[in-house]
Scaffold this motif. Structure first.
Motif, PDB file in Angstrom:
ATOM      1  N   ASP A   1       0.771  -1.289   0.065  1.00  0.00           N
ATOM      2  CA  ASP A   1      -0.016   0.004  -0.037  1.00  0.00           C
ATOM      3  C   ASP A   1       0.831   1.348  -0.086  1.00  0.00           C
ATOM      4  O   ASP A   1       2.047   1.177   0.425  1.00  0.00           O
ATOM      5  CB  ASP A   1      -1.041   0.049   1.016  1.00  0.00           C
ATOM      6  N   SER A   2       0.393   2.231  -0.659  1.00  0.00           N
ATOM      7  CA  SER A   2       1.140   3.422  -0.651  1.00  0.00           C
ATOM      8  C   SER A   2       0.232   4.768  -0.749  1.00  0.00           C
ATOM      9  O   SER A   2      -0.615   4.807  -1.446  1.00  0.00           O
ATOM     10  CB  SER A   2       2.318   3.433  -1.610  1.00  0.00           C
ATOM     11  N   GLN A   3       0.657   5.873  -0.117  1.00  0.00           N
ATOM     12  CA  GLN A   3       0.337   7.088  -0.302  1.00  0.00           C
ATOM     13  C   GLN A   3       1.228   7.857  -1.287  1.00  0.00           C
ATOM     14  O   GLN A   3       2.778   7.410  -1.053  1.00  0.00           O
ATOM     15  CB  GLN A   3      -0.205   7.663   0.850  1.00  0.00           C
ATOM     16  N   PHE A   4       0.920   9.246  -1.809  1.00  0.00           N
ATOM     17  CA  PHE A   4       2.107   9.613  -2.700  1.00  0.00           C
ATOM     18  C   PHE A   4       3.024  10.504  -1.869  1.00  0.00           C
ATOM     19  O   PHE A   4       3.965  10.559  -2.163  1.00  0.00           O
ATOM     20  CB  PHE A   4       1.488  10.581  -3.700  1.00  0.00           C
ATOM     21  N   PHE A   5       2.642  10.962  -0.461  1.00  0.00           N
ATOM     22  CA  PHE A   5       3.356  11.786   0.255  1.00  0.00           C
ATOM     23  C   PHE A   5       3.554  11.258   1.653  1.00  0.00           C
ATOM     24  O   PHE A   5       2.590  10.439   1.973  1.00  0.00           O
ATOM     25  CB  PHE A   5       2.780  13.081   0.064  1.00  0.00           C
ATOM     26  N   PRO A   6       4.292  11.798   2.482  1.00  0.00           N
ATOM     27  CA  PRO A   6       4.454  11.323   3.781  1.00  0.00           C
ATOM     28  C   PRO A   6       2.895  11.427   4.438  1.00  0.00           C
ATOM     29  O   PRO A   6       2.362  12.260   4.503  1.00  0.00           O
ATOM     30  CB  PRO A   6       5.332  12.331   4.349  1.00  0.00           C
ATOM     31  N   ASN A   7       2.896  10.230   5.271  1.00  0.00           N
ATOM     32  CA  ASN A   7       1.412   9.869   5.769  1.00  0.00           C
ATOM     33  C   ASN A   7       1.514   9.053   7.128  1.00  0.00           C
ATOM     34  O   ASN A   7       2.509   8.319   7.010  1.00  0.00           O
ATOM     35  CB  ASN A   7       0.641   8.996   4.657  1.00  0.00           C
ATOM     36  N   PRO A   8       0.825   9.635   8.028  1.00  0.00           N
ATOM     37  CA  PRO A   8       1.318   8.862   9.329  1.00  0.00           C
ATOM     38  C   PRO A   8       0.680   7.376   9.388  1.00  0.00           C
ATOM     39  O   PRO A   8       0.942   6.758  10.466  1.00  0.00           O
ATOM     40  CB  PRO A   8       0.438   9.788  10.248  1.00  0.00           C
ATOM     41  N   VAL A   9      -0.060   6.778   8.522  1.00  0.00           N
ATOM     42  CA  VAL A   9      -0.687   5.426   8.944  1.00  0.00           C
ATOM     43  C   VAL A   9      -0.442   4.922   7.658  1.00  0.00           C
ATOM     44  O   VAL A   9      -0.722   3.465   7.623  1.00  0.00           O
ATOM     45  CB  VAL A   9      -2.281   5.506   9.050  1.00  0.00           C
TER      46      VAL A   9
END
Ligand SMILES: [Zn+2]
Length: 282
Positions: A226-234
């Motif tokens: 899983d991935s988000q494009f920018f820094p993400n806390p979860v």
């Protein structure tokens, strides 16, 4: 490994080859690609991993099948994009599948501790009052689901549950997803990812977690992270995943991504996980 578009209707059976089909590949709030929910298919059996709020639309539109055909579900954790459609699936099974179509009761792969959380904190409100028997008893979890229990394999360095489900081998491992950065994992909420048939790693929802990757990275032929494009806390972010060595990135598909992924560069990775495609691990 082959990546194919299904014929008009996806078959929920195959010749015994491990196959994974993503009915969605998007993040929780994504408007494209539906939420990340997928089917594991092998031989005469299948497991639907997660069924979020987009599931009741995503399932028929990507598979060509009716959700009443789902026989087995494995929920990884209680966010809406993973379990928000389970009440729909369970009521459909009980009041259409089992009654009008003589289908068997839905099966759920779940351990005791997560069953308690899922029933008491999410499902019970919409499900238990649909029927009351002569003794005044309302419906319970077991009225809706035939429960399949994995067994605890180890708790060190990570809690891992294990199950052989009709030839589909699962390791169900704890992830670090909630609350923000809950290291160590023992202090986090119950959230799981999967290692399928000793070959395919599917992260579930997790932050970037080197300790978890170290357990599986050498054994995994393919990885879905899983991935988000920018820094993400979860969640893990693309900048974090880009720090992985080349031989890891080239076998890693990115999944659970926000809208417009093509605007982001994932050169060096195996690619974006494709919604509505069959990943056949021959
Ligand atoms: Zn989540």
């Amino acid at each position: 490994m082959k990546i194919l578009k299904p014929d008009e209707k996806l078959s929920l059976q195959n010749d015994g080859t491990l196959e994974i089909f993503f009915i969605g590949t998007g993040a929780a709030f994504a408007q494209q690609h539906y939420q990340t929910n997928f089917l594991i298919i092998k031989g005469n059996h299948h497991i639907l991993v997660d069924f979020g709020t987009t599931g009741p639309i995503a399932f028929p539109s990507t598979t060509g099948c009716n959700a009443v055909e789902v026989q087995t579900i494995l929920p990884t954790h209680s966010h809406f994009d993973h379990i928000g459609g389970i009440e729909y699936l369970a009521l459909l099974n009980r009041y259409v599948g089992m009654t009008a179509m003589q289908r068997p009761k839905l099966q759920m792969i779940i351990n005791e501790q997560y069953q308690r959380v899922l029933w008491e904190m999410t499902l019970r409100g919409g499900m238990e009052w649909n029927e009351v028997n002569r003794e005044g008893e309302r419906l319970s979890f077991g009225d809706f689901f035939d429960i399949v229990r994995p067994t605890l394999k180890t708790q060190e360095p990570r809690e891992i549950w294990e199950l052989d489900f009709h030839g589909i081998h699962l390791e169900i491992f704890r992830t670090n997803h909630l609350p923000k950065q809950p290291f160590p994992w023992q202090q986090g909420f119950i959230t799981y990812g999967l290692f399928v048939d000793h070959r395919v790693f599917i992260s579930g929802d997790t932050v970037f977690d080197q300790e978890l990757l170290d357990i599986y990275v050498d054994r995994a032929e393919y990885m879905f992270h899983d991935s988000q494009f920018f820094p993400n806390p979860v969640h893990a972010s693309l900048p974090e995943l880009r720090t992985l060595p080349e031989h890891v990135r080239e076998k890693m598909f990115i999944v659970h991504y926000p809208d417009n992924p093509e605007q982001h560069d994932i050169t060096g990775f195996a690619g974006w996980t494709k919604q509505g495609h069959r990943y056949i691990f021959d």
